[in-house]
Design a protein around this motif. Structure first.
Motif, PDB file in Angstrom:
ATOM      1  N   UNK A 147     -35.373  -0.599  34.030  1.00  0.00           N
ATOM      2  CA  UNK A 147     -36.298  -1.627  34.500  1.00  0.00           C
ATOM      3  C   UNK A 147     -36.925  -2.458  33.402  1.00  0.00           C
ATOM      4  N   UNK A 148     -36.370  -2.401  32.190  1.00  0.00           N
ATOM      5  CA  UNK A 148     -36.911  -3.163  31.068  1.00  0.00           C
ATOM      6  C   UNK A 148     -36.111  -4.443  30.835  1.00  0.00           C
ATOM      7  N   UNK A 149     -36.746  -5.432  30.249  1.00  0.00           N
ATOM      8  CA  UNK A 149     -36.096  -6.700  29.924  1.00  0.00           C
ATOM      9  C   UNK A 149     -35.412  -6.556  28.569  1.00  0.00           C
ATOM     10  N   UNK A 150     -34.091  -6.624  28.565  1.00  0.00           N
ATOM     11  CA  UNK A 150     -33.329  -6.450  27.329  1.00  0.00           C
ATOM     12  C   UNK A 150     -32.761  -7.752  26.790  1.00  0.00           C
ATOM     13  N   UNK A 151     -33.179  -8.884  27.353  1.00  0.00           N
ATOM     14  CA  UNK A 151     -32.641 -10.153  26.882  1.00  0.00           C
ATOM     15  C   UNK A 151     -33.092 -10.426  25.446  1.00  0.00           C
ATOM     16  N   UNK A 152     -32.249 -11.125  24.731  1.00  0.00           N
ATOM     17  CA  UNK A 152     -32.530 -11.460  23.336  1.00  0.00           C
ATOM     18  C   UNK A 152     -33.830 -12.240  23.208  1.00  0.00           C
ATOM     19  N   UNK A 153     -34.050 -13.189  24.123  1.00  0.00           N
ATOM     20  CA  UNK A 153     -35.243 -14.032  24.036  1.00  0.00           C
ATOM     21  C   UNK A 153     -36.525 -13.231  24.248  1.00  0.00           C
ATOM     22  N   UNK A 185     -29.360  13.430  39.365  1.00  0.00           N
ATOM     23  CA  UNK A 185     -30.365  13.387  38.306  1.00  0.00           C
ATOM     24  C   UNK A 185     -31.117  12.060  38.422  1.00  0.00           C
ATOM     25  N   UNK A 186     -32.425  12.122  38.334  1.00  0.00           N
ATOM     26  CA  UNK A 186     -33.256  10.930  38.468  1.00  0.00           C
ATOM     27  C   UNK A 186     -33.826  10.516  37.106  1.00  0.00           C
ATOM     28  N   UNK A 187     -34.062   9.228  36.901  1.00  0.00           N
ATOM     29  CA  UNK A 187     -34.645   8.788  35.634  1.00  0.00           C
ATOM     30  C   UNK A 187     -36.104   9.233  35.527  1.00  0.00           C
ATOM     31  N   UNK A 188     -36.555   9.410  34.303  1.00  0.00           N
ATOM     32  CA  UNK A 188     -37.949   9.749  34.050  1.00  0.00           C
ATOM     33  C   UNK A 188     -38.644   8.527  33.450  1.00  0.00           C
ATOM     34  N   UNK A 189     -39.944   8.638  33.221  1.00  0.00           N
ATOM     35  CA  UNK A 189     -40.671   7.510  32.638  1.00  0.00           C
ATOM     36  C   UNK A 189     -40.314   7.291  31.175  1.00  0.00           C
ATOM     37  N   UNK A 190     -39.528   8.206  30.602  1.00  0.00           N
ATOM     38  CA  UNK A 190     -39.079   8.044  29.223  1.00  0.00           C
ATOM     39  C   UNK A 190     -37.722   7.347  29.127  1.00  0.00           C
TER      40      UNK A 190
END
Length: 338
Positions: free
Chosen positions: A301-307, A292-297
């Motif tokens: 690849x997102x920045x999840x850091x608190x700052x 199964x591949x990820x979709x654009x939803x």
């Protein structure tokens, strides 16, 4: 047949994906970053006897960053301390494989999880061995965020003062902790100079490179015999989540586990593509057909850091005080959209 460090590191990572996937357990990012360190220790450095886990002539090992305990469980199982099949019970009720390292498992010398205690215990073990005239060594793996704990530096002072040269500490310096990068949480640099100032021999390497690790452990043995008789620390620069591209340097995977779908399939597929020769994937021997591949939803690849994610205006935008009957006028955080 004893596995090479490269084979063992791959198996640790593959077991980690499965164990956290089955249990819904956390900390796979830390498990992946420390896997190479643990693999080299168990393949090339530590003296142990799986059939005699309490053998007096064994080297002692403590994983002070106990939340990465699945790495040790996998290494011990693959080294013959207990059946590999038991790894599937990770986090289960009644299992010996608790989320943080437990001494109830053969091959574990000290339970860890409350950060900052491992080095103190390790220094104590090493000091006792030295005072008794014994030749065994003690190895302690710490997290870099863990080095914010004052007890780490108390142990460092003690080890230098009493010339406890039979201990080698290794910092899994993956540069991330809790919700962010180290320097955005509580700065620890210049890390090398700090340890040097506390009187330790310091070696800094690429902690995901097996040749660097092996040379560092060999150098540590030599340093221990020098006239200074100082303790040695290896600062092993690693990448959190190393081995799976979408986990690397993403703080999300400090807490998240690979869910069914693209997360699990993607992790397995990437690992399978780098599988060393002469070992078998114990869970998906032939990989995953049509992963199964990820979709654009999907959150990838997102920045999840608190700052990056924290917006101080967020609560005010979302808050509305409602005098709800029976609620005593307490504040409710709701979406302002009608």
């Amino acid at each position: 047949m004893k596995k090479t460090s490269e084979q063992l590191a791959w198996l640790i990572r593959r077991h980690a994906v499965e164990m956290t996937h089955l249990s819904g357990g956390s900390h796979i990012g830390a498990i992946m970053s420390v896997a190479d360190i643990v693999a080299v220790l168990y393949s090339d450095v530590i003296n142990y006897e799986p059939s005699k886990p309490k053998w007096e002539g064994r080297d002692r090992f403590i994983l002070s960053k106990g939340h990465a305990g699945a790495s040790i469980y996998a290494a011990l199982a693959e080294s013959g301390f207990f059946p590999v099949e038991e790894l599937k019970t990770h986090y289960a009720n009644g299992s010996r494989l608790s989320g943080h390292v437990s001494h109830h498992l053969p091959g574990v010398d000290f339970s860890t999880g409350s950060l900052g205690h491992g080095l103190s215990a390790g220094v104590g073990m090493a000091y006792a061995l030295k005072k008794s005239g014994r030749k065994e060594n003690v190895y302690v793996v710490l997290g870099d965020g863990e080095c914010n704990e004052g007890s780490v530096w108390e142990a460092a002072l003690f080890a230098n003062h009493f010339r406890v040269n039979n201990i080698v500490a290794i910092v899994d310096h993956n540069h991330m902790q809790s919700l962010d990068f180290n320097e955005n949480t509580l700065g620890i640099e210049n890390f090398y100079d700090k340890w040097k100032a506390f009187g330790w021999n310091v070696i800094e390497i690429d902690g995901n490179n097996h040749d660097d690790l092996k040379r560092a452990f060999e150098s540590a043995k030599g340093m221990a015999q020098e006239s200074s008789h100082k303790p040695t620390i290896i600062i092993a620069n690693t990448v959190k989540g190393y081995g799976v591209s979408f986990m690397q340097n993403d703080i999300l995977w400090h807490y998240r586990f690979p869910h069914k779908g693209w997360e699990y399939d993607g992790a397995v597929a990437e690992l399978y593509a780098t599988k060393p020769e002469n070992i078998q994937d114990p869970y998906t021997p032939y990989g995953i057909d049509n992963p199964v591949l990820p979709t654009d939803k999907d959150d990838i690849g997102n920045d999840h850091t608190f700052s990056y994610t924290w917006d101080t205006s967020y609560p005010e935008q979302m808050r509305r005080v409602e005098a709800t009957p029976g609620a005593g006028g307490r504040e409710h955080y709701i979406n302002n959209e009608k």
